[in-house]
Design an enzyme around this catalytic site. Structure first.
Site, PDB file in Angstrom:
ATOM      1  N   GLU A   9       8.986  43.809  17.485  1.00 17.41           N
ATOM      2  CA  GLU A   9       7.961  44.212  18.529  1.00 17.41           C
ATOM      3  C   GLU A   9       7.031  45.233  18.493  1.00 17.41           C
ATOM      4  O   GLU A   9       7.045  46.106  17.754  1.00 17.41           O
ATOM      5  CB  GLU A   9       9.002  44.866  19.769  1.00 17.41           C
ATOM      6  CG  GLU A   9       8.210  45.135  21.085  1.00 17.41           C
ATOM      7  CD  GLU A   9       7.829  43.988  21.721  1.00 17.41           C
ATOM      8  OE1 GLU A   9       7.113  43.993  22.737  1.00 17.41           O
ATOM      9  OE2 GLU A   9       8.463  42.836  21.468  1.00 17.41           O
ATOM     10  N   CYS A  98      17.870  43.832  20.583  1.00 11.48           N
ATOM     11  CA  CYS A  98      17.111  45.110  20.813  1.00 11.48           C
ATOM     12  C   CYS A  98      17.701  46.059  21.045  1.00 11.48           C
ATOM     13  O   CYS A  98      18.488  46.031  22.091  1.00 11.48           O
ATOM     14  CB  CYS A  98      16.072  44.672  21.851  1.00 11.48           C
ATOM     15  SG  CYS A  98      14.992  45.900  22.022  1.00 11.48           S
ATOM     16  N   LYS A 139      19.919  35.955  18.329  1.00  3.90           N
ATOM     17  CA  LYS A 139      20.120  37.130  17.374  1.00  3.90           C
ATOM     18  C   LYS A 139      20.854  38.340  17.790  1.00  3.90           C
ATOM     19  O   LYS A 139      20.479  38.629  18.948  1.00  3.90           O
ATOM     20  CB  LYS A 139      18.777  37.624  17.046  1.00  3.90           C
ATOM     21  CG  LYS A 139      18.696  38.816  16.099  1.00  3.90           C
ATOM     22  CD  LYS A 139      17.093  38.799  15.564  1.00  3.90           C
ATOM     23  CE  LYS A 139      17.116  39.741  14.262  1.00  3.90           C
ATOM     24  NZ  LYS A 139      17.290  41.392  14.990  1.00  3.90           N
TER      25      LYS A 139
END
Length: 319
Positions: A9, A98, A139
């Protein structure tokens, strides 16, 4: 054996994907995450993060770019996945990895690793919404606070009929602090049929081979290692084929950096022109001494004309 470029990101955007894939060795890219909350997003949201959709979902060198979605509402995620497919996405990737606190607070990313049933619902809904020929991948990390739920999460992703699973070999609480626990992936690799891709702390060909041995995964996803050594994927591929390889010198890497800077002159506001190049130099300098020298020269410069002068002065040195 395949090597995928990690979706970092704020770093690996379309410009960076274009530059890194131009060297070869990378088999797939993934976009920065498209944040999905409560509604179907407009087309511009997908084109902004994946302009490659205008090119059949491929980089200029023909590397597919999967659209990555992040969210926690199964049906809304599915609706947005279907829209991405309609726009030409060659694959859909789901972010359950994340670690950012701001993302986790809003029920996105790795916080969902404590909810295997919800992960199943999200993956299953997206799989049902996308054409059968479009891969749906996910993921994850080894866990959120700990690794106790890892195999349950892998089981959920597998049962939901995902095409592949990438595992970042650390928990959310581990962050990005070394080491990556590649060996913790091996039990999932042995127990489930879903193809698994190992991710984390691959900085060199030697790291790749250790990761492969510990995780039992042939395929890897690499992020920071490719930003530091842009030809790393190519290097690994040559060694895997038992072919000699000479790492690319700075003189062949600097033109990519210069291209990024020149693009920033056109696409960025004047006060932001130096940001992308300095950011990449921050990675490159750990491998290339010349990058460290250039970084020291430009790190405090702010005006576009001063930055351009510094890059132009470095050009003869890189030749």
């Amino acid at each position: 054996m395949k090597i995928h470029l990690a979706p970092m990101e704020g770093v690996v955007n379309a410009r960076m994907r274009k530059l890194l894939t131009s060297l070869g060795g990378i088999d797939r890219c993934v976009t920065e995450f498209v944040r999905v909350t409560s509604q179907l997003l407009p087309e511009k949201s997908f084109y902004r993060l994946c302009p490659e959709l205008h090119n059949g979902g491929m980089t200029d060198t023909g590397v597919p770019v999967y659209v990555q979605l992040l969210g926690s509402e199964p049906q809304v995620m599915a609706d947005n996945a279907a829209r991405a497919c309609e726009l030409g996405a060659p694959g859909i990737d789901i972010n359950f990895g994340c670690p950012a606190k701001c993302v986790n607070r809003h029920r996105g990313g790795s916080v969902l690793l404590d909810e295997a049933d919800l992960i199943y619902d999200i993956v299953s809904a997206i799989r049902a919404a996308c054409p059968g020929e479009i891969p749906v991948t996910a993921k994850i990390r080894l866990g959120y606070r700990d690794r106790l739920n890892f195999l349950n999460v892998v089981s959920a992703v597998d049962a939901a009929r995902a095409s592949e699973l990438t595992v970042h070999a650390r928990t959310r609480d581990d962050g990005y602090t070394p080491p990556a626990f590649w060996d913790q992936i091996a039990p999932a690799r042995a127990q489930f049929a879903i193809p698994i891709i190992a991710n984390g702390e691959v900085w060199s060909p030697e790291d790749y081979w250790r990761c492969r041995e510990d995780s039992h995964c042939e395929d890897v996803m690499i992020g920071r290692g490719l930003l530091t050594r842009p030809d790393l994927a190519l290097h690994i591929k040559h060694l895997q084929r038992q072919q000699a390889y000479t790492a690319k010198p700075w003189a062949e890497i600097f033109p990519l950096l210069l291209s990024l800077f020149e693009d920033s002159l056109i696409s960025c506001a004047p006060r932001h022109v130096g940001g992308p190049s300095k950011q990449w130099l921050g990675y490159l300098r750990t491998y290339y001494p010349e990058a460290q020298q250039l970084f020291e020269r430009v790190k405090r410069l702010k005006q576009p004309e001063d930055l351009q002068a510094a890059f132009n002065q470095h050009l003869p040195l890189a030749a």
